[in-house]
Design a protein around this motif. Structure first.
Motif, PDB file in Angstrom:
ATOM      1  N   VAL A 103      12.072  25.195-118.164  1.00 44.96           N
ATOM      2  CA  VAL A 103      11.334  24.830-119.130  1.00 44.96           C
ATOM      3  C   VAL A 103      10.161  23.857-119.386  1.00 44.96           C
ATOM      4  O   VAL A 103      10.520  22.634-119.464  1.00 44.96           O
ATOM      5  CB  VAL A 103      11.954  25.324-120.604  1.00 44.96           C
ATOM      6  CG1 VAL A 103      11.672  25.108-121.265  1.00 44.96           C
ATOM      7  CG2 VAL A 103      12.885  26.976-119.595  1.00 44.96           C
ATOM      8  N   ASP A 104       9.174  24.421-120.189  1.00 49.28           N
ATOM      9  CA  ASP A 104       7.931  22.926-120.554  1.00 49.28           C
ATOM     10  C   ASP A 104       7.067  23.837-121.262  1.00 49.28           C
ATOM     11  O   ASP A 104       7.711  25.279-121.238  1.00 49.28           O
ATOM     12  CB  ASP A 104       7.165  22.577-118.905  1.00 49.28           C
ATOM     13  CG  ASP A 104       6.548  24.011-118.108  1.00 49.28           C
ATOM     14  OD1 ASP A 104       6.267  24.667-118.660  1.00 49.28           O
ATOM     15  OD2 ASP A 104       5.773  23.540-116.979  1.00 49.28           O
ATOM     16  N   GLU A 105       5.665  23.153-121.438  1.00 50.35           N
ATOM     17  CA  GLU A 105       5.140  24.036-122.658  1.00 50.35           C
ATOM     18  C   GLU A 105       4.723  24.973-122.180  1.00 50.35           C
ATOM     19  O   GLU A 105       4.123  25.720-123.035  1.00 50.35           O
ATOM     20  CB  GLU A 105       4.010  22.944-123.126  1.00 50.35           C
ATOM     21  CG  GLU A 105       3.471  22.343-121.580  1.00 50.35           C
ATOM     22  CD  GLU A 105       2.042  21.349-122.211  1.00 50.35           C
ATOM     23  OE1 GLU A 105       0.988  21.717-122.005  1.00 50.35           O
ATOM     24  OE2 GLU A 105       2.668  20.217-122.305  1.00 50.35           O
ATOM     25  N   ASP A 106       4.325  25.534-120.767  1.00 45.98           N
ATOM     26  CA  ASP A 106       3.534  26.548-120.324  1.00 45.98           C
ATOM     27  C   ASP A 106       5.134  28.140-120.283  1.00 45.98           C
ATOM     28  O   ASP A 106       4.287  28.870-119.686  1.00 45.98           O
ATOM     29  CB  ASP A 106       3.360  26.919-119.276  1.00 45.98           C
ATOM     30  CG  ASP A 106       2.261  25.778-119.109  1.00 45.98           C
ATOM     31  OD1 ASP A 106       1.259  25.484-119.957  1.00 45.98           O
ATOM     32  OD2 ASP A 106       2.014  24.902-117.966  1.00 45.98           O
ATOM     33  N   ALA A 126      12.173  30.951-123.715  1.00 47.63           N
ATOM     34  CA  ALA A 126      12.724  29.767-123.156  1.00 47.63           C
ATOM     35  C   ALA A 126      13.121  28.327-124.144  1.00 47.63           C
ATOM     36  O   ALA A 126      14.226  28.263-123.517  1.00 47.63           O
ATOM     37  CB  ALA A 126      12.811  30.374-121.574  1.00 47.63           C
ATOM     38  N   ARG A 127      11.725  28.514-123.960  1.00 51.62           N
ATOM     39  CA  ARG A 127      11.502  27.139-124.983  1.00 51.62           C
ATOM     40  C   ARG A 127      12.613  26.983-125.822  1.00 51.62           C
ATOM     41  O   ARG A 127      13.314  25.878-126.643  1.00 51.62           O
ATOM     42  CB  ARG A 127      10.357  26.179-125.421  1.00 51.62           C
ATOM     43  CG  ARG A 127       9.064  26.350-124.605  1.00 51.62           C
ATOM     44  CD  ARG A 127       7.740  26.176-124.564  1.00 51.62           C
ATOM     45  NE  ARG A 127       7.006  26.964-125.185  1.00 51.62           N
ATOM     46  CZ  ARG A 127       5.898  26.950-126.144  1.00 51.62           C
ATOM     47  NH1 ARG A 127       5.155  26.123-126.462  1.00 51.62           N
ATOM     48  NH2 ARG A 127       5.646  28.471-125.616  1.00 51.62           N
ATOM     49  N   PHE A 128      12.573  28.080-127.566  1.00 56.85           N
ATOM     50  CA  PHE A 128      13.701  27.946-128.375  1.00 56.85           C
ATOM     51  C   PHE A 128      15.126  28.307-127.787  1.00 56.85           C
ATOM     52  O   PHE A 128      15.388  27.438-128.420  1.00 56.85           O
ATOM     53  CB  PHE A 128      13.094  29.131-128.913  1.00 56.85           C
ATOM     54  CG  PHE A 128      14.359  29.749-130.166  1.00 56.85           C
ATOM     55  CD1 PHE A 128      13.603  29.035-131.653  1.00 56.85           C
ATOM     56  CD2 PHE A 128      15.818  30.231-129.661  1.00 56.85           C
ATOM     57  CE1 PHE A 128      15.658  29.463-132.370  1.00 56.85           C
ATOM     58  CE2 PHE A 128      16.355  30.060-131.294  1.00 56.85           C
ATOM     59  CZ  PHE A 128      15.586  29.884-132.252  1.00 56.85           C
ATOM     60  N   ALA A 129      15.737  28.494-126.334  1.00 56.95           N
ATOM     61  CA  ALA A 129      16.647  28.843-125.619  1.00 56.95           C
ATOM     62  C   ALA A 129      17.794  27.005-125.988  1.00 56.95           C
ATOM     63  O   ALA A 129      17.988  27.004-126.646  1.00 56.95           O
ATOM     64  CB  ALA A 129      16.876  29.599-124.814  1.00 56.95           C
ATOM     65  N   ILE A 130      15.926  27.048-125.003  1.00 51.91           N
ATOM     66  CA  ILE A 130      16.608  25.050-124.838  1.00 51.91           C
ATOM     67  C   ILE A 130      16.330  23.713-126.066  1.00 51.91           C
ATOM     68  O   ILE A 130      17.600  23.571-126.214  1.00 51.91           O
ATOM     69  CB  ILE A 130      15.742  24.337-123.818  1.00 51.91           C
ATOM     70  CG1 ILE A 130      16.519  23.321-123.439  1.00 51.91           C
ATOM     71  CG2 ILE A 130      14.191  24.243-124.482  1.00 51.91           C
ATOM     72  CD1 ILE A 130      17.316  23.634-122.332  1.00 51.91           C
ATOM     73  N   ILE A 180      19.872  21.738-127.642  1.00 53.13           N
ATOM     74  CA  ILE A 180      19.614  20.716-128.112  1.00 53.13           C
ATOM     75  C   ILE A 180      20.239  19.833-129.692  1.00 53.13           C
ATOM     76  O   ILE A 180      20.716  19.016-129.908  1.00 53.13           O
ATOM     77  CB  ILE A 180      18.322  20.323-128.140  1.00 53.13           C
ATOM     78  CG1 ILE A 180      17.743  20.221-126.572  1.00 53.13           C
ATOM     79  CG2 ILE A 180      17.838  18.967-128.274  1.00 53.13           C
ATOM     80  CD1 ILE A 180      18.813  19.454-125.248  1.00 53.13           C
ATOM     81  N   MET A 181      19.604  20.970-130.647  1.00 52.41           N
ATOM     82  CA  MET A 181      20.285  21.029-131.823  1.00 52.41           C
ATOM     83  C   MET A 181      21.429  21.251-132.197  1.00 52.41           C
ATOM     84  O   MET A 181      21.916  20.707-132.488  1.00 52.41           O
ATOM     85  CB  MET A 181      19.164  22.409-133.037  1.00 52.41           C
ATOM     86  CG  MET A 181      17.766  21.483-132.610  1.00 52.41           C
ATOM     87  SD  MET A 181      16.681  22.356-133.439  1.00 52.41           S
ATOM     88  CE  MET A 181      16.293  24.483-132.941  1.00 52.41           C
ATOM     89  N   PHE A 218      24.493  23.202-116.802  1.00 52.76           N
ATOM     90  CA  PHE A 218      23.304  24.886-115.966  1.00 52.76           C
ATOM     91  C   PHE A 218      22.197  24.940-116.671  1.00 52.76           C
ATOM     92  O   PHE A 218      21.163  25.267-116.172  1.00 52.76           O
ATOM     93  CB  PHE A 218      23.891  26.024-116.997  1.00 52.76           C
ATOM     94  CG  PHE A 218      25.554  26.042-115.263  1.00 52.76           C
ATOM     95  CD1 PHE A 218      25.215  26.716-114.019  1.00 52.76           C
ATOM     96  CD2 PHE A 218      26.887  25.475-115.925  1.00 52.76           C
ATOM     97  CE1 PHE A 218      26.492  26.460-113.466  1.00 52.76           C
ATOM     98  CE2 PHE A 218      27.696  25.720-115.347  1.00 52.76           C
ATOM     99  CZ  PHE A 218      27.182  26.301-113.922  1.00 52.76           C
ATOM    100  N   VAL A 219      22.119  24.348-117.821  1.00 55.06           N
ATOM    101  CA  VAL A 219      20.979  24.413-118.757  1.00 55.06           C
ATOM    102  C   VAL A 219      19.979  23.394-119.332  1.00 55.06           C
ATOM    103  O   VAL A 219      18.675  23.296-119.253  1.00 55.06           O
ATOM    104  CB  VAL A 219      21.108  25.301-119.856  1.00 55.06           C
ATOM    105  CG1 VAL A 219      21.578  26.616-120.154  1.00 55.06           C
ATOM    106  CG2 VAL A 219      20.987  24.023-121.263  1.00 55.06           C
ATOM    107  N   LEU A 220      20.624  22.587-118.668  1.00 57.41           N
ATOM    108  CA  LEU A 220      19.197  21.070-119.006  1.00 57.41           C
ATOM    109  C   LEU A 220      18.662  19.985-117.803  1.00 57.41           C
ATOM    110  O   LEU A 220      19.639  20.777-116.809  1.00 57.41           O
ATOM    111  CB  LEU A 220      20.479  19.953-119.251  1.00 57.41           C
ATOM    112  CG  LEU A 220      20.684  20.243-121.202  1.00 57.41           C
ATOM    113  CD1 LEU A 220      22.172  18.860-121.153  1.00 57.41           C
ATOM    114  CD2 LEU A 220      20.095  19.697-121.880  1.00 57.41           C
TER     115      LEU A 220
END
Length: 488
Positions: free
Chosen positions: A8-11, A16-20, A24-25, A212-214
């Motif tokens: 996942v990146d800014e694009d 997907a961005r919210f999931a990662i 983290i949170m 798996f996600v990082l």
């Protein structure tokens, strides 16, 4: 879905961005800064007569002794070492993130928390005293998660400072873990061993998911690889279409308004109409974002940050580790009111960290770095003055002001590093300053000894901290003037 989150990146899509970011949170909330919830754990350990053998009136029956200074100092030493090493470990954590990526950071951090929690399960101060080692291991695991989280603040570039504030709020909220320990212990009678045995499954589960996600690589490396792949694809397409060798593969950074590392410069920020970002990047006159790491480490803004960070950590760790001791000395009810206040604080601290996200986040997002620094200094000065008041009622305000001061401190320091040195080196520069601060904050143990043993009063030490709070105001001014004068 899991297999794609590690790229996942800014694009990427918002989902997907919210999931990662959610992962983290959650990780920070449960394991990011648990050592700073020490106030809740301390009451549990006192109730279990941990280190009570250091008290002269202890005869093996926990119900017949009164907690003594020797016992308090030993328990406070646990926190002093763990919190100091938390800061000192920020540099190794930053270097590990830089060289091995966020996945390795998170997994190692979880592993240390798991080992430390496991040692608490078998610890006994009279037969197998590993309490300090266990707490220190948790304290060195926490910063690996904390620093690695910085890597993901660029998933939303326009809100990166706000994301840093959110991460720090979640990091502070992790103190809720030991508050829950305290509540469950006194309500249901579970021992600290039983509580840690249950807790250890949380970091273990998060570590399993993280595999798996990082992402393996740090954000800016992954981003550059993606941009390079895109440029190669454009080049191949141009060749296929008969384009000239002089045809640019991508628009220039000046045209795009974005640097290759994803950081906007002051010039491009103005061109884009983002005056706040322009103010942030021009804070020290000449931005250091494009300088080499060695140049940044030798710069005046870094040395000034290091001094500011060190004093701030010394003050915050000293106060957090001695809140209960200070309240006891002011309590003329035999400790009953102090117990109530520390229970309230243990609950207020994590929720206060969350509540502080919005005001502190808006401050660093909408104001210049210098304004943010001056605002923190002003709030810290009020807090330091309140701590001197020999009135237990006034300390209700002080202990809650501390929460805001702590969140503001970490947010402003990380924002300073990001805006002055750039996100590519954020973890390393923040970690380097934190490493020195950790070694300096070991001095809080000596200050605690002076207050409890020599003075039997915290007035002198708190006055010393107030003097430092006044000197804090020289930091933003000195950095700006010194750096600009040096450049010109």
């Amino acid at each position: 879905m899991l297999l794609h989150l590690n790229q996942v990146d800014e694009d990427s899509s918002h989902a997907a961005r919210f999931a990662i970011l959610f992962y983290i949170m959650v990780s920070l909330t449960l394991c990011g800064g648990t050592v700073f919830g020490f106030a809740g754990l301390k009451t549990v350990l006192l109730d279990e007569s941990v280190y009570a053998e250091l008290c002269s009136d202890f005869n093996g029956d926990g119900a017949t002794y009164t907690p003594c200074n020797a016992q308090m100092l030993r328990l406070d030493l646990m926190f002093t070492l763990a919190s100091s090493l938390f800061s000192a470990y920020l540099l190794p954590a930053g270097l590990l993130l830089r060289s091995m990526g966020p996945r390795a950071c998170f997994l190692l951090g979880f592993a240390l928390v798991i080992i430390g929690s496991g040692l608490f399960v078998v610890a006994n101060s009279r037969t197998f005293d590993v309490y300090i080692v266990a707490f220190v291991l948790i304290g060195t695991g926490n910063p690996l998660l904390y620093i690695a989280a910085f890597n993901f603040s660029k998933l939303y570039p326009s809100s990166s400072n706000l994301l840093l504030s959110i991460f720090i709020g979640c990091f502070g909220f992790s103190a809720i873990v030991f508050y829950l320990f305290d509540e469950v212990h006194f309500i249901y009678g579970l021992t600290s061993q039983q509580l840690f045995r249950a807790f250890v499954f949380l970091p273990a589960s998060l570590a399993l998911i993280g595999m798996f996600v990082l992402p393996k690589d740090v954000y800016h490396v992954m981003r550059q690889r993606k941009l390079s792949a895109a440029s190669n694809a454009v080049a191949e397409s141009d060749v296929a279409d008969g384009a000239s060798e002089k045809t640019p593969l991508l628009e220039s950074n000046e045209q795009n308004g974005v640097a290759w590392d994803g950081n906007s410069t002051a010039t491009t920020a103005v061109a884009a109409g983002d005056t706040n970002k322009a103010k942030n990047t021009s804070f020290i006159g000449v931005p250091l974002k494009d300088a080499s790491l060695s140049r940044q480490l030798r710069s005046a803004p870094f040395f000034a940050q290091m001094a500011f960070f060190s004093w701030g950590m010394l003050h915050l760790n000293f106060y957090l580790g001695t809140i209960y001791d200070q309240l006891l000395l002011l309590d003329d009810t035999g400790g009953a009111l102090a117990d109530v206040m520390i229970d309230v604080f243990s609950l207020s601290y994590p929720f206060g960290c969350l509540a502080s996200i919005l005001p502190v986040g808006l401050l660093v997002r909408n104001c210049s770095v210098s304004t943010s620094l001056y605002t923190y200094c002003a709030v810290n000065l009020i807090f330091s003055s309140m701590a001197l008041l020999p009135n237990l009622s006034a300390q209700w305000i002080t202990i809650h002001m501390f929460i805001l001061v702590r969140v503001a401190f970490f947010t402003v320091m990380s924002t300073y590093s990001a805006n002055v040195f750039g996100f590519a080196n954020l973890s390393t520069m923040f970690g380097a300053a934190g490493c020195v601060a950790g070694m300096v904050s070991l001095g809080s143990s000596g200050l605690n000894y002076v207050a409890l043993t020599v003075q039997d009063d915290f007035t002198l030490v708190n006055g010393f901290m107030l003097a430092g709070a006044v000197l804090n105001f020289t930091f933003p001014y000195t950095v700006k003037v010194f750096w600009e004068n040096k450049q010109h």
